[in-house]
Design an enzyme around this catalytic site. Sequence first.
Site, short mmCIF file in Angstrom:
data_model
loop_
_atom_site.label_atom_id
_atom_site.label_comp_id
_atom_site.label_asym_id
_atom_site.label_seq_id
_atom_site.Cartn_x
_atom_site.Cartn_y
_atom_site.Cartn_z
N GLU A 1 7.83 -2.56 -5.95
CA GLU A 1 6.30 -1.96 -4.74
C GLU A 1 5.56 -2.76 -5.18
O GLU A 1 4.46 -2.91 -5.78
CB GLU A 1 6.74 -0.60 -5.19
CG GLU A 1 5.48 0.10 -4.59
CD GLU A 1 5.59 1.98 -4.30
OE1 GLU A 1 5.28 2.19 -5.58
OE2 GLU A 1 5.11 2.20 -3.78
N PHE B 1 -4.27 7.84 -6.42
CA PHE B 1 -5.64 6.62 -5.15
C PHE B 1 -4.99 7.32 -3.93
O PHE B 1 -6.27 6.81 -3.01
CB PHE B 1 -6.23 5.80 -5.31
CG PHE B 1 -5.81 4.62 -4.83
CD1 PHE B 1 -5.27 4.16 -3.69
CD2 PHE B 1 -4.36 3.85 -5.27
CE1 PHE B 1 -4.79 2.74 -3.31
CE2 PHE B 1 -3.78 3.36 -5.23
CZ PHE B 1 -3.81 2.89 -4.53
N LYS C 1 -5.79 17.19 -10.50
CA LYS C 1 -6.29 16.06 -11.60
C LYS C 1 -6.18 15.16 -10.75
O LYS C 1 -5.33 14.16 -10.79
CB LYS C 1 -5.79 16.31 -12.87
CG LYS C 1 -6.19 14.72 -14.14
CD LYS C 1 -7.44 13.82 -13.56
CE LYS C 1 -5.63 12.54 -13.32
NZ LYS C 1 -6.00 11.75 -13.44
N CYS D 1 2.79 5.47 0.52
CA CYS D 1 3.91 5.50 -0.09
C CYS D 1 5.36 5.31 1.05
O CYS D 1 6.50 5.37 0.61
CB CYS D 1 3.99 7.17 -0.88
SG CYS D 1 4.16 8.35 0.21
P1 NAD Z 1 -0.90 6.04 -10.70
O1 NAD Z 1 0.61 6.09 -10.60
O2 NAD Z 1 -1.16 4.73 -10.70
O3 NAD Z 1 -1.42 7.38 -10.83
C1 NAD Z 1 -0.86 8.61 -10.82
C2 NAD Z 1 -1.62 9.45 -10.83
O4 NAD Z 1 -1.86 9.75 -12.75
C3 NAD Z 1 -3.47 9.18 -11.09
O5 NAD Z 1 -3.96 10.91 -11.30
C4 NAD Z 1 -3.65 8.51 -11.95
O6 NAD Z 1 -4.63 9.01 -13.35
C5 NAD Z 1 -3.03 9.05 -13.69
N1 NAD Z 1 -1.98 7.78 -14.50
C6 NAD Z 1 -2.34 6.94 -14.16
N2 NAD Z 1 -1.72 6.09 -15.50
C7 NAD Z 1 -1.48 6.91 -16.49
C8 NAD Z 1 -0.84 7.12 -17.37
N3 NAD Z 1 -0.32 5.84 -18.42
N4 NAD Z 1 -0.92 8.57 -18.09
C9 NAD Z 1 -0.52 9.69 -17.53
N5 NAD Z 1 -1.57 9.16 -16.70
C10 NAD Z 1 -1.33 8.36 -15.44
O7 NAD Z 1 -0.21 6.19 -8.73
P2 NAD Z 1 -0.96 5.46 -7.27
O8 NAD Z 1 -1.63 3.71 -8.04
O9 NAD Z 1 -2.87 6.14 -7.93
O10 NAD Z 1 -0.79 5.67 -6.41
C11 NAD Z 1 0.08 4.45 -6.03
C12 NAD Z 1 1.32 4.75 -5.99
O11 NAD Z 1 1.55 6.37 -5.82
C13 NAD Z 1 2.81 4.41 -5.28
O12 NAD Z 1 3.55 4.15 -6.20
C14 NAD Z 1 3.22 5.30 -4.77
O13 NAD Z 1 3.81 4.68 -4.27
C15 NAD Z 1 3.27 6.41 -5.31
N6 NAD Z 1 2.88 7.27 -3.95
C16 NAD Z 1 4.18 8.44 -3.45
C17 NAD Z 1 4.20 9.22 -3.13
C18 NAD Z 1 5.70 10.26 -3.15
O14 NAD Z 1 5.56 10.80 -1.76
N7 NAD Z 1 6.18 9.85 -3.22
C19 NAD Z 1 3.07 9.22 -2.99
C20 NAD Z 1 1.83 8.98 -2.67
C21 NAD Z 1 1.47 8.04 -3.44
#
Ligand code: NAD
Length: 497
Positions: free
Chosen positions: A382, A150, A174, A282
């Site tokens: 985190e 997000f 997605k 992140c």
């Molecule tokens: P999230 O893991 O909740 O969701 C990421 C994606 O995975 C979304 O598209 C979501 O629909 C999907 N998803 C969620 N739960 C799932 C499941 N159980 N099974 C399969 N797919 C699933 O992450 P978020 O809250 O959207 O984003 C924040 C996180 O992303 C933080 O941990 C942040 O550090 C990380 N992030 C990392 C980077 C990087 O470059 N390392 C960059 C941006 C964000």
Amino acid sequence: MSNTIFHWVDNGIFEGTSGATAPVTNPATGQVTGQVALASVEDARAVIDDAAAAFPEWRDTSLAKRTQVLFNFRELLNARKGELAEIITSEHGKVVSDALGEVSRGLEVVEFACGIPHLLKGGFTENASTKVDVYSIRQPLGPVAIISPFNFPAMVPMWFFPIAIATGNTVVLKPSEKDPSASLWLAQLWAEAGLPDGVFNVLQGDKTAVDELLTNPKIKSVSFVGSTPIAQYVYATGTAAGKRVQALGGAKNHAVILPDADLDLAADAMVNAGFGSAGERCMAISAAVAVGPIADDLVAKIAERTTGLKIGDGTKDSDMGPLVTKAHRDKVASYIDAGENDGAKVVVDGRTVQADGGAEGFWLGPTLLDNVTPDMSVYTDEIFGPVLSVLRVETYDQALELINTNPYGNGTAIFTNDGGAARRFQNEVEVGMVGINVPIPVPMAYYSFGGWKASLFGDSHAHGTEGVNFFTRAKAITSRWLDPSHGGINLGFPQNG
Ligand code: NAD
């Protein structure tokens, strides 16, 4: 249903058949502004089939024609980036100037991908053996999946899709179900840029959609960005299904402030990197490690700057917007409670913020905690919110050990005027992206973005030449022409001569 955010297939809206939806909110008002479609397995297959059908023609489209579309996309995006920034703010909450920054960083990857003819040039060795030439080419994989979080609804997809498309793949994106509208705006822009039907597709949804992308044999690679537990799951599931996977996970980024640092510079940097985008980056700094006697001064300087920040609706003249959802706001606030109970000193308390925004908005002000210790949950987890913890250590070695024993390794920074100390840090620290007097060291598009340890699963970082390699397969060709003396029958292993 009014304002339903659907999928995108064949350069047009695809409603799917699932009928399931999830609410999308404006975090500054707390109001539901739309419903995002949640794909069923059948919907996901329809989108994947479309990407698969478009692949052969796009793969065979000349580099000249592909790059023309990329240049068109670049021009359109640059001209209309303000529209995209407003969409991001309306669903994510970050202030518009920050959203514009996000779009600009994504634009850099589009510009990098415009140079794809140069990046795809292979090697050629004439006469490797007598009258035998050897050369290499890189070819696209097929339909590829991008699953994004997000916090950067435009930039993170743009880390991947410009390069995936430029190298001849077709894409299924997605997006996060929390802020899905940016993806459709980008899809529309691709259509206007002249991208053929089926090359860029959007699949809205949750775990059901993700699981189909991870297991459907037509999908050849997965680029995931999100939290560490899901990144781990995506990596394990996708690779078990035989796919190439890069899964970028969560972070806990430390900044080390050495006693000789410019403390005003460091304090500015801590505020910018700790509270920008409400800490939902992140690459946000969440742990400031003060080395030696400077801690009191540093904390005072950060506190002074923090109390001056304007918190409010991202469309107004605010420094920091709301958090993305009420649930996330409450979770982050609970970490502040826990830190206080564990003995941290709450120097600036964001729980009592008066924000310039809707009464139902998801507000939490910037929070500064001092005397945080490594056993506190505010440090170990985190948090992904506007909470900056200060840890006090005596030596550089103690600061380094904190970072290197932390399970995450996304970004880090050191603040110092000692070049030798900085050089030692860049060599010794076990983190993928390092800043020296730079708090958010996000690499340019022509370098690669990626962390170490629990911040990335797989061996490929995003964009740069690693991105080009990720989205292509190498092929080496050995050829002999116009050589009548082929050597006759010889069952031995080919040797060069
Ligand atoms: P999230 O893991 O909740 O969701 C990421 C994606 O995975 C979304 O598209 C979501 O629909 C999907 N998803 C969620 N739960 C799932 C499941 N159980 N099974 C399969 N797919 C699933 O992450 P978020 O809250 O959207 O984003 C924040 C996180 O992303 C933080 O941990 C942040 O550090 C990380 N992030 C990392 C980077 C990087 O470059 N390392 C960059 C941006 C964000």
